[in-house]
Write a protein that holds these residues in place. Structure first.
Motif, PDB file in Angstrom:
ATOM      1  N   UNK A 450       0.790  -1.246   0.000  1.00 46.86           N
ATOM      2  CA  UNK A 450       0.000   0.000   0.000  1.00 46.86           C
ATOM      3  C   UNK A 450       0.817   1.289   0.000  1.00 46.86           C
ATOM      4  N   UNK A 451       2.036   1.240   0.481  1.00 49.35           N
ATOM      5  CA  UNK A 451       2.845   2.471   0.531  1.00 49.35           C
ATOM      6  C   UNK A 451       4.058   2.373  -0.392  1.00 49.35           C
ATOM      7  N   UNK A 452       3.910   1.622  -1.474  1.00 46.03           N
ATOM      8  CA  UNK A 452       5.020   1.521  -2.427  1.00 46.03           C
ATOM      9  C   UNK A 452       5.372   2.917  -2.953  1.00 46.03           C
ATOM     10  N   UNK A 453       6.575   3.034  -3.456  1.00 43.56           N
ATOM     11  CA  UNK A 453       7.100   4.265  -4.059  1.00 43.56           C
ATOM     12  C   UNK A 453       7.419   5.365  -3.041  1.00 43.56           C
ATOM     13  N   UNK A 454       7.370   5.033  -1.771  1.00 48.69           N
ATOM     14  CA  UNK A 454       7.643   6.063  -0.764  1.00 48.69           C
ATOM     15  C   UNK A 454       8.711   5.601   0.233  1.00 48.69           C
ATOM     16  N   UNK A 455       9.214   6.576   0.995  1.00 50.81           N
ATOM     17  CA  UNK A 455      10.162   6.234   2.057  1.00 50.81           C
ATOM     18  C   UNK A 455       9.426   5.543   3.204  1.00 50.81           C
ATOM     19  N   UNK A 456       8.219   6.016   3.527  1.00 48.93           N
ATOM     20  CA  UNK A 456       7.537   5.353   4.657  1.00 48.93           C
ATOM     21  C   UNK A 456       7.229   3.893   4.322  1.00 48.93           C
ATOM     22  N   UNK A 457       6.951   3.626   3.028  1.00 46.32           N
ATOM     23  CA  UNK A 457       6.746   2.232   2.612  1.00 46.32           C
ATOM     24  C   UNK A 457       8.034   1.431   2.735  1.00 46.32           C
TER      25      UNK A 457
END
Ligand SMILES: Cc1cc2nc3c(=O)[nH]c(=O)nc-3n(C[C@H](O)[C@H](O)[C@H](O)COP(=O)(O)OP(=O)(O)OC[C@H]3O[C@@H](n4cnc5c(N)ncnc54)[C@H](O)[C@@H]3O)c2cc1C
Length: 480
Positions: A450-457
């Protein structure tokens, strides 16, 4: 004879010192694991977090903003430390300028922006029942909404739509919005709250220092990962079923034995190397995920001027090409400028402009020299603006695709991903030995459902794999 390991003796090798690798390593160390080694091909930690000194303080060549607050682990980690600040309306209030040098009136620009961008909650609802690509959905809804405003010039509306597609490609890292899956787009969860929180004059690297619990400011201070990070060492091959252990081969020929490997290399690196990088070959579901998930190219430009650029009330500008000018451009060496969609002011850096380029033209730009790129960008400015354009004092551009340690910027779900019925879950699933021991694990932004492409992911994915090992050793108390 098999050696029975416990959390103090288990040999864990983490490949990659990006946010997911650092998150995994620090969680393991904090949980009592002692034999943890992070191997990194670049000469620095951070991966696609890359903060560098520039102009009055720093710029982020990779991740720049913490996207959202609620359920965002990055935000949760720093929310009481006064490190983040909202970016304001820079990315809403920009000016739209046509290649014939006409600046769209605020009235017209506001109508077009509202139709194009301010429908995200409705977009999420509409997509629920939509089978096609994000691109076709956006184009259909754009023209449908525009029907209600007959006074907007259709030629300008077309030009704006073209620019909006490029902007959307920068959000997704897609080459075209028509390859992005409408359904897959819904897999991405938006964290509620401010979506563009910047790191003031310190940059995203601040997060890595916090994770590593660094006390000082030296670049070689790895905090609790002291002596556990090896830089400039590239993994070439992993034999993940060598008896009860795995053997890692580095490009310099060194062999490293491990009980567990957490592989955090980007999807781009996996795509390029997975067929020769792993013995035995990865299982079909894993190969399908590597083939089916996609990552594209988003690159940045940073230009430092002696004094702030352009009219003081401009927060940024987007380029709208007339058909005639575009036809002409496409027949020149500057054809790639078509995909430079806009420039914006950078928070805490009054004399800098930050620009964006996407897709195949972004990859072409990477093959040119810095001075060729700078010259072309100045040509673009001179084409669009009526005022004199000063030479920049400094110019920088990124090359995320040509770097073999990244091969792209970030991931998205394409129509092909849907077609293969694969997803992050297939990439994330660990490979175990016959006794159920996780031997080869995968973390990194691309593995987050769900949080792909991000730092939090990425951070969550690193923690996920660290917790998998913590749980594994907790479930074997009799052997400790
Ligand atoms: C231009 C750009 C803008 C972005 N903007 C944002 C943003 O504003 N906000 C946000 O949240 N996210 C943003 N992102 C995405 C974010 O940067 C990534 O999702 C995140 O950094 C991925 O972390 P990771 O640990 O999964 O991978 P990486 O950061 O790629 O780390 C993997 C590491 O593995 C290393 N490696 C690769 N191959 C090998 C090998 N063979 N041997 C040893 N080491 C190897 C690499 O050098 C790298 O350091 C942006 C990314 C880019 C490129």
């Amino acid at each position: 004879m098999n050696t029975i390991r416990n959390s103090k003796t288990a040999r864990i090798v983490i490949i990659g010192a990006g946010p997911s690798g650092i998150a995994a390593a620090t969680k393991l160390i904090e949980s009592g694991f002692e034999n943890v080694l992070v191997i990194e091909a670049e000469n620095r930690v951070g991966g696609r977090i890359y903060t560098v000194d520039f102009a009055d303080n720093v710029v982020d060549l990779g991740a720049q903003w913490c996207h959202g607050e609620k359920k965002n682990v990055v935000y949760e980690l720093v929310k009481d430390l006064n490190l983040l600040e909202t970016t304001g309306t820079i990315y809403d209030d920009y000016v739209c300028i046509r290649s014939n040098r006409e600046v769209l009136s605020d009235d017209v620009a506001d109508v077009l922006k509202t139709i194009a961008f301010e429908t995200i909650p409705e977009r999420q609802k509409g997509l629920l029942k939509y089978e096609g690509s994000l691109g076709s959905y956006l184009v259909e809804t754009y023209w449908r909404e525009l029907e209600k405003t007959p006074n907007i010039d259709r030629t300008i509306a077309h030009e704006f739509l073209d620019n909006m597609k490029k902007f959307e490609n920068s959000v997704e890292a897609s080459d075209t919005v028509f390859e992005v899956s409408g359904q897959g787009h819904l897999d991405y969860w938006i964290c509620e709250g401010e979506l563009l929180l910047n790191w003031k004059d310190k940059g995203f690297h601040t997060l890595l220092k916090l994770l590593m619990k660094c006390k000082g400011n030296e670049t070689n201070d790895f905090g609790i990962l002291h002596k556990r990070v090896i830089l400039n060492k590239k993994i070439e091959h992993i034999d993940w079923q060598k008896g009860d252990e795995a053997i890692i081969k580095c490009v310099d020929g060194q062999l490293i034995e491990a009980d567990h490997i957490i592989c955090t290399v980007s999807l781009g690196v996996l795509k390029e190397n997975y067929k020769k990088m792993f013995t035995p070959l990865l299982p079909p579901a894993k190969c399908r995920a590597i083939e089916g998930l996609k990552l594209g190219t988003v690159n940045k430009f940073f230009m430092e001027f002696k004094v702030p650029f352009g009219p003081p009330d401009w927060t940024g500008f987007m380029f709208l090409w007339t058909q005639e000018d575009l036809d002409e451009l496409r027949n020149t060496d500057y054809f790639w400028l078509e995909s430079v969609f806009g420039f914006f002011r950078v928070s805490y850096q009054p004399r800098i402009l930050g620009g964006w380029i996407i897709g195949p033209h972004g990859r072409h730009m990477e093959t040119l020299t810095v001075s060729e790129v700078q010259k072309a960008i100045l040509w673009l400015f001179r084409k669009f603006f009526t005022f004199p354009i000063p030479e920049p004092i400094n110019f920088m551009r990124t090359q995320w695709y040509s770097n073999p340690n990244f091969r792209g910027s970030y991931t998205f779900r394409s129509m092909y991903t849907d077609e293969l019925r694969t997803g992050a879950w297939d990439l994330a699933s660990p490979l175990t030995n016959g006794a159920g021991k996780p031997v080869l694990q995968f973390a990194g932004e691309a593995t987050h459902t769900h949080y792909y492409s991000t730092v939090h992911g990425a951070v969550e994915s690193g923690w996920r794999e660290a917790e998998r090992l913590i749980a594994f050793y907790q479930s074997r108390p009799s052997q400790l």
